[in-house]
Write a protein that holds these residues in place. Sequence first.
Motif, PDB file in Angstrom:
ATOM      1  N   ASN A 112     -49.751 -13.831 -28.571  1.00 32.50           N
ATOM      2  CA  ASN A 112     -50.958 -14.544 -28.984  1.00 32.50           C
ATOM      3  C   ASN A 112     -51.046 -14.713 -30.497  1.00 32.50           C
ATOM      4  OD1 ASN A 112     -51.808 -14.964 -26.355  1.00 32.50           O
ATOM      5  ND2 ASN A 112     -52.974 -13.064 -26.293  1.00 32.50           N
ATOM      6  N   ARG A 113     -50.475 -13.793 -31.253  1.00 35.57           N
ATOM      7  CA  ARG A 113     -50.470 -13.902 -32.721  1.00 35.57           C
ATOM      8  C   ARG A 113     -49.347 -14.788 -33.224  1.00 35.57           C
ATOM      9  NH1 ARG A 113     -50.759  -8.383 -32.642  1.00 35.57           N
ATOM     10  NH2 ARG A 113     -48.642  -8.255 -33.425  1.00 35.57           N
ATOM     11  N   GLU A 114     -48.144 -14.625 -32.646  1.00 33.08           N
ATOM     12  CA  GLU A 114     -46.947 -15.257 -33.213  1.00 33.08           C
ATOM     13  C   GLU A 114     -46.328 -16.325 -32.325  1.00 33.08           C
ATOM     14  OE1 GLU A 114     -44.143 -12.225 -34.336  1.00 33.08           O
ATOM     15  OE2 GLU A 114     -45.749 -10.874 -34.932  1.00 33.08           O
ATOM     16  N   ARG A 123     -53.524 -18.766 -24.437  1.00 27.45           N
ATOM     17  CA  ARG A 123     -53.449 -17.329 -24.706  1.00 27.45           C
ATOM     18  C   ARG A 123     -53.010 -16.600 -23.439  1.00 27.45           C
ATOM     19  NH1 ARG A 123     -53.289 -18.921 -28.955  1.00 27.45           N
ATOM     20  NH2 ARG A 123     -54.741 -18.737 -30.655  1.00 27.45           N
ATOM     21  N   ASP A 164     -50.328  -9.342 -27.097  1.00 26.72           N
ATOM     22  CA  ASP A 164     -50.914  -9.394 -28.434  1.00 26.72           C
ATOM     23  C   ASP A 164     -49.968 -10.086 -29.414  1.00 26.72           C
ATOM     24  OD1 ASP A 164     -53.223  -8.116 -27.611  1.00 26.72           O
ATOM     25  OD2 ASP A 164     -52.625  -6.143 -28.389  1.00 26.72           O
ATOM     26  N   VAL A 165     -48.689  -9.729 -29.359  1.00 27.39           N
ATOM     27  CA  VAL A 165     -47.693 -10.353 -30.235  1.00 27.39           C
ATOM     28  C   VAL A 165     -47.567 -11.841 -29.914  1.00 27.39           C
ATOM     29  CG1 VAL A 165     -45.241 -10.424 -30.831  1.00 27.39           C
ATOM     30  CG2 VAL A 165     -46.400  -8.234 -30.645  1.00 27.39           C
TER      31      VAL A 165
END
Length: 82
Positions: free
Chosen positions: A20-22, A70, A17-18
């Motif tokens: 994919n966001r950052e 991703r 999740d991190v």
Amino acid sequence: MSTSVEENVDVIRRGYDVINREGPDGARAFMDPEIVLEMPDGLIDAGSYHGREATMRTWHAYFDEFEDFRCSTYPQTSGRRR
């Protein structure tokens, strides 16, 4: 205290999740210094990558090359790769 499979899966999901966001740098803070990234046969860069820096270089190559790259998990029912 041993770590359960569920706890390990949760760590991986949170890490993805991190990432994919950052992007890959978002995961550096919680990445084990001795991480081993296994890239499956069939990929141009198949093999084992040992340590944070090798893992970061590999992830950056994918994120830099593919705009919509991703990371994700998938269910696995055995210890063997398909």
